[in-house]
Design a protein around this motif. Structure first.
Motif, PDB file in Angstrom:
ATOM      1  N   PRO A  49       0.871  -1.323   0.135  1.00  0.00           N
ATOM      2  CA  PRO A  49       0.143  -0.097  -0.012  1.00  0.00           C
ATOM      3  C   PRO A  49       0.823   1.401   0.046  1.00  0.00           C
ATOM      4  CG  PRO A  49      -0.803  -1.528   1.599  1.00  0.00           C
ATOM      5  CD  PRO A  49       0.343  -2.093   1.163  1.00  0.00           C
ATOM      6  N   GLN A  50       0.437   2.184  -0.542  1.00  0.00           N
ATOM      7  CA  GLN A  50       1.217   3.723  -0.838  1.00  0.00           C
ATOM      8  C   GLN A  50       1.685   4.124   0.617  1.00  0.00           C
ATOM      9  OE1 GLN A  50      -0.176   6.506  -3.260  1.00  0.00           O
ATOM     10  NE2 GLN A  50       1.748   7.573  -3.376  1.00  0.00           N
ATOM     11  N   GLU A  51       0.741   4.091   1.465  1.00  0.00           N
ATOM     12  CA  GLU A  51       1.292   4.772   3.069  1.00  0.00           C
ATOM     13  C   GLU A  51       2.194   3.790   3.530  1.00  0.00           C
ATOM     14  OE1 GLU A  51      -2.399   2.153   3.519  1.00  0.00           O
ATOM     15  OE2 GLU A  51      -1.909   3.442   2.017  1.00  0.00           O
ATOM     16  N   GLU A  52       2.664   2.371   2.952  1.00  0.00           N
ATOM     17  CA  GLU A  52       3.537   1.760   3.578  1.00  0.00           C
ATOM     18  C   GLU A  52       4.880   1.671   2.964  1.00  0.00           C
ATOM     19  OE1 GLU A  52       1.870  -2.298   4.381  1.00  0.00           O
ATOM     20  OE2 GLU A  52      -0.116  -1.229   5.535  1.00  0.00           O
ATOM     21  N   LEU A  53       4.760   2.349   1.724  1.00  0.00           N
ATOM     22  CA  LEU A  53       5.871   2.304   0.714  1.00  0.00           C
ATOM     23  C   LEU A  53       7.171   2.497   1.413  1.00  0.00           C
ATOM     24  CD1 LEU A  53       7.196   1.568  -1.933  1.00  0.00           C
ATOM     25  CD2 LEU A  53       6.614   3.924  -2.690  1.00  0.00           C
ATOM     26  N   MET A  54       7.307   3.748   1.949  1.00  0.00           N
ATOM     27  CA  MET A  54       8.561   4.420   2.290  1.00  0.00           C
ATOM     28  C   MET A  54       9.114   3.568   3.578  1.00  0.00           C
ATOM     29  SD  MET A  54       9.376   6.215  -0.028  1.00  0.00           S
ATOM     30  CE  MET A  54      10.944   6.685   0.443  1.00  0.00           C
ATOM     31  N   ASP A  55       8.162   3.093   4.498  1.00  0.00           N
ATOM     32  CA  ASP A  55       8.803   2.450   5.523  1.00  0.00           C
ATOM     33  C   ASP A  55       9.316   1.006   5.130  1.00  0.00           C
ATOM     34  OD1 ASP A  55       8.037   4.459   7.320  1.00  0.00           O
ATOM     35  OD2 ASP A  55       6.042   3.926   7.960  1.00  0.00           O
ATOM     36  N   THR A  56       8.596   0.545   4.337  1.00  0.00           N
ATOM     37  CA  THR A  56       9.043  -0.805   3.767  1.00  0.00           C
ATOM     38  C   THR A  56      10.303  -0.749   3.040  1.00  0.00           C
ATOM     39  OG1 THR A  56       6.691  -1.616   3.451  1.00  0.00           O
ATOM     40  CG2 THR A  56       8.132  -2.724   2.423  1.00  0.00           C
ATOM     41  N   VAL A  57      10.744   0.336   2.309  1.00  0.00           N
ATOM     42  CA  VAL A  57      11.965   0.500   1.610  1.00  0.00           C
ATOM     43  C   VAL A  57      12.856   0.872   2.688  1.00  0.00           C
ATOM     44  CG1 VAL A  57      13.203   2.101   0.082  1.00  0.00           C
ATOM     45  CG2 VAL A  57      10.751   1.040  -0.519  1.00  0.00           C
ATOM     46  N   TYR A  58      12.568   1.751   3.563  1.00  0.00           N
ATOM     47  CA  TYR A  58      13.772   1.847   4.620  1.00  0.00           C
ATOM     48  C   TYR A  58      13.956   0.610   5.492  1.00  0.00           C
ATOM     49  CZ  TYR A  58      13.527   6.866   3.432  1.00  0.00           C
ATOM     50  OH  TYR A  58      13.847   8.082   2.621  1.00  0.00           O
ATOM     51  N   ALA A  59      13.085  -0.071   5.628  1.00  0.00           N
ATOM     52  CA  ALA A  59      13.453  -1.329   6.545  1.00  0.00           C
ATOM     53  C   ALA A  59      14.299  -2.058   5.568  1.00  0.00           C
ATOM     54  CB  ALA A  59      12.111  -2.137   6.781  1.00  0.00           C
ATOM     55  N   LEU A  60      14.168  -2.283   4.371  1.00  0.00           N
ATOM     56  CA  LEU A  60      15.034  -3.072   3.546  1.00  0.00           C
ATOM     57  C   LEU A  60      16.370  -2.548   3.468  1.00  0.00           C
ATOM     58  CD1 LEU A  60      15.585  -5.222   1.245  1.00  0.00           C
ATOM     59  CD2 LEU A  60      14.652  -3.607  -0.602  1.00  0.00           C
ATOM     60  N   ALA A  61      16.370  -0.888   3.337  1.00  0.00           N
ATOM     61  CA  ALA A  61      17.794  -0.583   3.344  1.00  0.00           C
ATOM     62  C   ALA A  61      18.467  -0.518   4.608  1.00  0.00           C
ATOM     63  CB  ALA A  61      17.410   1.123   3.179  1.00  0.00           C
ATOM     64  N   LYS A  62      17.956  -0.606   5.418  1.00  0.00           N
ATOM     65  CA  LYS A  62      18.346  -0.643   7.029  1.00  0.00           C
ATOM     66  C   LYS A  62      19.078  -2.320   7.187  1.00  0.00           C
ATOM     67  CE  LYS A  62      15.666   2.692   9.503  1.00  0.00           C
ATOM     68  NZ  LYS A  62      14.600   2.864  10.629  1.00  0.00           N
ATOM     69  N   LYS A  63      18.101  -3.329   6.544  1.00  0.00           N
ATOM     70  CA  LYS A  63      18.650  -4.467   6.476  1.00  0.00           C
ATOM     71  C   LYS A  63      20.004  -4.788   5.734  1.00  0.00           C
ATOM     72  CE  LYS A  63      16.494  -9.262   6.225  1.00  0.00           C
ATOM     73  NZ  LYS A  63      15.474  -9.774   5.911  1.00  0.00           N
ATOM     74  N   ILE A  64      20.174  -3.964   4.537  1.00  0.00           N
ATOM     75  CA  ILE A  64      21.184  -3.979   3.793  1.00  0.00           C
ATOM     76  C   ILE A  64      22.355  -3.324   4.515  1.00  0.00           C
ATOM     77  CG2 ILE A  64      22.189  -3.278   1.603  1.00  0.00           C
ATOM     78  CD1 ILE A  64      19.489  -3.507   0.248  1.00  0.00           C
ATOM     79  N   ALA A  65      22.106  -2.087   5.100  1.00  0.00           N
ATOM     80  CA  ALA A  65      23.248  -1.186   5.728  1.00  0.00           C
ATOM     81  C   ALA A  65      23.912  -1.966   6.713  1.00  0.00           C
ATOM     82  CB  ALA A  65      22.766   0.113   6.170  1.00  0.00           C
ATOM     83  N   LYS A  66      23.243  -2.781   7.479  1.00  0.00           N
ATOM     84  CA  LYS A  66      23.881  -3.298   8.541  1.00  0.00           C
ATOM     85  C   LYS A  66      24.810  -4.434   8.510  1.00  0.00           C
ATOM     86  CE  LYS A  66      20.827  -7.238   9.648  1.00  0.00           C
ATOM     87  NZ  LYS A  66      19.666  -7.883  10.324  1.00  0.00           N
ATOM     88  N   ASN A  67      24.965  -5.129   6.948  1.00  0.00           N
ATOM     89  CA  ASN A  67      26.022  -5.785   6.624  1.00  0.00           C
ATOM     90  C   ASN A  67      27.495  -5.167   6.057  1.00  0.00           C
ATOM     91  OD1 ASN A  67      24.525  -8.265   6.761  1.00  0.00           O
ATOM     92  ND2 ASN A  67      23.330  -7.450   4.887  1.00  0.00           N
ATOM     93  N   ALA A  68      28.325  -5.944   5.931  1.00  0.00           N
ATOM     94  CA  ALA A  68      29.730  -5.492   5.859  1.00  0.00           C
ATOM     95  C   ALA A  68      29.726  -4.451   4.286  1.00  0.00           C
ATOM     96  CB  ALA A  68      30.727  -6.528   5.484  1.00  0.00           C
ATOM     97  N   PRO A  69      29.820  -3.211   4.289  1.00  0.00           N
ATOM     98  CA  PRO A  69      29.617  -2.483   3.240  1.00  0.00           C
ATOM     99  C   PRO A  69      30.710  -2.954   1.958  1.00  0.00           C
ATOM    100  CG  PRO A  69      29.814  -1.018   5.176  1.00  0.00           C
ATOM    101  CD  PRO A  69      30.420  -2.382   5.577  1.00  0.00           C
ATOM    102  N   ILE A  70      31.780  -3.362   2.298  1.00  0.00           N
ATOM    103  CA  ILE A  70      32.552  -3.859   1.161  1.00  0.00           C
ATOM    104  C   ILE A  70      32.087  -4.900   0.561  1.00  0.00           C
ATOM    105  CG2 ILE A  70      34.763  -4.472   0.519  1.00  0.00           C
ATOM    106  CD1 ILE A  70      36.214  -2.670   2.616  1.00  0.00           C
ATOM    107  N   ALA A  71      31.697  -5.959   1.199  1.00  0.00           N
ATOM    108  CA  ALA A  71      31.442  -7.233   0.912  1.00  0.00           C
ATOM    109  C   ALA A  71      29.879  -7.018   0.087  1.00  0.00           C
ATOM    110  CB  ALA A  71      30.986  -8.135   1.824  1.00  0.00           C
ATOM    111  N   VAL A  72      29.083  -6.017   0.332  1.00  0.00           N
ATOM    112  CA  VAL A  72      27.894  -5.810  -0.551  1.00  0.00           C
ATOM    113  C   VAL A  72      28.189  -5.107  -1.791  1.00  0.00           C
ATOM    114  CG1 VAL A  72      25.487  -4.133  -0.304  1.00  0.00           C
ATOM    115  CG2 VAL A  72      26.245  -5.633   1.689  1.00  0.00           C
ATOM    116  N   GLN A  73      28.986  -4.240  -1.566  1.00  0.00           N
ATOM    117  CA  GLN A  73      29.385  -3.416  -2.843  1.00  0.00           C
ATOM    118  C   GLN A  73      30.270  -4.370  -3.826  1.00  0.00           C
ATOM    119  OE1 GLN A  73      31.639   0.092  -1.613  1.00  0.00           O
ATOM    120  NE2 GLN A  73      29.791   0.795  -0.326  1.00  0.00           N
ATOM    121  N   LEU A  74      31.087  -5.182  -3.223  1.00  0.00           N
ATOM    122  CA  LEU A  74      31.621  -6.226  -4.384  1.00  0.00           C
ATOM    123  C   LEU A  74      30.640  -7.280  -4.868  1.00  0.00           C
ATOM    124  CD1 LEU A  74      35.227  -6.755  -2.677  1.00  0.00           C
ATOM    125  CD2 LEU A  74      34.564  -5.426  -4.435  1.00  0.00           C
ATOM    126  N   SER A  75      29.783  -7.527  -4.107  1.00  0.00           N
ATOM    127  CA  SER A  75      28.649  -8.403  -4.656  1.00  0.00           C
ATOM    128  C   SER A  75      27.940  -7.707  -5.626  1.00  0.00           C
ATOM    129  CB  SER A  75      27.766  -8.758  -3.530  1.00  0.00           C
ATOM    130  OG  SER A  75      28.444  -9.566  -2.505  1.00  0.00           O
TER     131      SER A  75
END
Length: 260
Positions: free
Chosen positions: A184-210
């Motif tokens: 739903p539109q009202e949930e879009l940004m919260d859902t996206v930021y939840a995903l972004a936070k999940k990615i951001a908690k991992n090793a940055p170099i490993a994510v970028q090289l992947s």
């Protein structure tokens, strides 16, 4: 550079770019694309940014396309130059070291669909609409659509969308693999930021090289891609994050990554 048509914010390693031309449904004119390219270059060089989110202002449109009013008066030379600006900008987005998530909050037509395809992950609101209407205007997709869209959804669906100049809704986009999730539109940004936070908690170099390995592998044969994967896999063992991540696993604690 002062941005007239883009809003930018960054918090906790997550950058948000908002295309902000609501009266034009966030259509991309030369000025907006140039601003976007300048900002993308700055973010790409910022080691503090772990994930990038791109969205559009308002509740109707992500990006409704390239600015047809501006394009309508161009000649062949000017048209090609405009296409090149868009292509180069979207290629820079595709090749940013950080993962890029498109938060598609409405119309993603023409240049908007092409922009979303240049992102790594696409989440859409239920009211989102997708399409490549260019052939109905007497032109081809010009910001990478003939190349990226078929790579995302397959040749058949990509050709159908481009040849028909048709529009599909968010659920159909999800069915053919154009978007990862619909909410739903009202949930879009919260859902996206939840995903972004999940990615951001991992090793940055490993994510970028992947990301680099995936992007390179898609554009070459599998043996060459695997060889590149072998290089980046070995490179990870030279990082502090590898020591921290594996040490934390062995010691049964939460890892704290520094991006080094």
């Amino acid at each position: 550079m002062d941005y007239k048509n883009i809003l930018y914010s960054a918090e906790n390693g997550i950058a948000t770019i908002t295309i902000n031309r609501p009266k034009a449904l966030n259509a991309l004119n030369t000025e907006t694309v140039s601003e976007l390219r300048d900002l993308v270059g700055k973010i790409a060089a910022d080691s503090e940014i772990k994930v990038v989110v791109i969205t559009g202002s308002g509740s109707k449109s992500f990006v409704a396309g390239a600015d047809i009013v501006e394009m309508s008066t161009k000649n062949a030379v000017e048209g090609r130059a405009f296409g090149k600006i868009g292509q180069d900008t979207f290629t820079e987005i595709e090749n940013m070291p950080q993962p890029v998530i498109a938060a598609i909050n409405g119309f993603a037509l023409g240049g908007g669909c092409e922009l979303s395809c240049a992102c790594d992950i696409r989440y859409a609101s239920e009211n989102a609409k997708f399409g490549q209407p260019e052939v109905g205007l007497g032109i081809t997709p010009g910001f990478g659509g003939t190349q990226r869209l078929p790579r995302v959804v397959g040749r058949g669906y990509g050709k159908e969308l481009i040849f028909t100049a048709g529009m599909i809704d968010a659920q159909e986009a999800y069915r053919i693999g154009l978007v990862n999730k619909v909410v739903p539109q009202e949930e879009l940004m919260d859902t996206v930021y939840a995903l972004a936070k999940k990615i951001a908690k991992n090793a940055p170099i490993a994510v970028q090289l992947s990301k680099a390995a995936i992007n390179r592998g898609i554009n070459c044969d599998v043996i060459t891609g695997i060889a590149y994967e072998d290089e980046v896999f070995g490179l990870c063992f030279a990082t502090e994050d590898q020591k921290e991540g594996m040490g934390a696993f062995v010691e049964k604690r939460k890892a704290t990554f520094t991006g080094k």
